[in-house]
Scaffold this active site. Structure first.
Site, short mmCIF file in Angstrom:
data_model
loop_
_atom_site.label_atom_id
_atom_site.label_comp_id
_atom_site.label_asym_id
_atom_site.label_seq_id
_atom_site.Cartn_x
_atom_site.Cartn_y
_atom_site.Cartn_z
CB SER A 145 -0.86 -0.01 1.27
OG SER A 145 -1.47 1.25 1.49
CE1 TYR A 158 -4.98 -1.82 4.66
CE2 TYR A 158 -3.76 0.19 4.19
CZ TYR A 158 -4.42 -0.94 3.75
OH TYR A 158 -4.51 -1.19 2.40
#
Ligand code: NAP
Length: 249
Positions: A145, A158
């Site tokens: 990501s 995350y």
């Protein structure tokens, strides 16, 4: 058979989280290049993805498993080999996001995200990697990501899990690059999937994000497919430990 380095004829790929979003687009792209696909979802394997794979003339094996359950990891690799005969490609795509200020972030959400986003990718890589090392070839692609590089806002677990994914990619590549197994990652930008539904429904955040994307639009799941095919194919044979950013600039 062809000499096209982007073809995957005869290969078998396990794509986690392929019922929806980026995983579905990757599974379909790998099938279009000739691979048979183990399609995985948490509750169901994704009938639409399986149908798309079969429509391309490839075999699809469906499997449902909660990746927070450690017993599921070995079972997924075992079933891929049992039902499709081998495992050449693993795409660690399944993942989830939970937003909350760091001081309020629950232990439960922290544990779940680290388990699903990071630990399951390591365990599946270990299990599939063992087979790949024995056969002297294989490809592992982790879905990282932009939060592998940035801290983000209200997403401590995350960001930690995706930072870990980037480092895991490099660590495995260092061990396995000389043994025929390529381990790389893709860091998608902002893609229109369930993962970003909350962001997109916040008009101000959505606008701020769009203003920072030179390509002038959010990404589609299919925008990730070409990078995935490259990293799963012979075309990337000398690419190891790379985190490929696909984010519209
Ligand atoms: P998505 O449509 O929500 O896909 C996530 C997939 O992960 C779903 O298929 C889901 O399966 C699966 N999953 C979630 N929890 C699971 C669990 N406990 N066990 C097994 N499977 C589980 O969102 P997406 O955007 O395509 O996400 C795919 C990957 O891309 C994720 O790793 C995400 O972090 C990453 N990513 C996305 C973006 C973005 O902008 N969308 C950006 C960077 C990175 P079910 O549907 O069966 O629950």
């Amino acid at each position: 058979m062809t000499n096209d380095p982007f073809r995957l004829d005869g290969k078998v790929a396990l794509v986690t989280g392929s019922a929806t979003g980026i995983g579905a687009a990757i599974a379909t792209a790998l099938a279009a290049a000739g691979a048979d696909i183990a399609c995985h979802g948490k509750d169901e394997p994704g009938e639409a993805t399986m149908a798309a794979v079969q429509k391309l003339g490839r075999r699809a094996a469906g499997m449902a498993a909660d990746l927070a359950d450690r017993a599921a990891h070995a079972e997924l690799v075992r079933r891929t080999k049992a039902e499709l005969g081998r495992i050449d490609i693993l795409v660690n795509n399944a993942g989830l996001i939970r937003r909350s200020p760091a001081v309020e972030y629950s232990e439960e959400d922290w544990d779940l995200l680290i388990e699903v986003n990071l630990t399951s990718a390591f365990r599946l890589s270990q299990l599939a990697g063992k087979q790949m090392l024995e056969q002297g070839s294989g490809r592992i692609v982790n879905i990282a990501s932009l939060l592998s590089f940035q801290g983000g806002i209200l997403v401590p677990a995350y960001a930690a899990s995706k930072g870990g994914i980037a480092q895991l990619t490099k660590a495995l590549a260092n061990e396995w690059a000389g043994r025929g197994v390529n381990v790389n990652a893709i860091a998608p930008g902002y893609i229109t999937t369930d993962n970003t539904a909350a962001l997109r429904s916040d008009e101000a955040r959505s606008r701020q994000i769009l203003d920072r994307i030179p390509a002038g639009r959010w990404g589609e799941p299919s925008d990730i497919a070409g990078a995935a095919l490259f990293l799963c194919s012979e075309a990337s044979r000398y690419v190891h430990g790379h985190v490929l950013v696909v984010d519209g600039g």
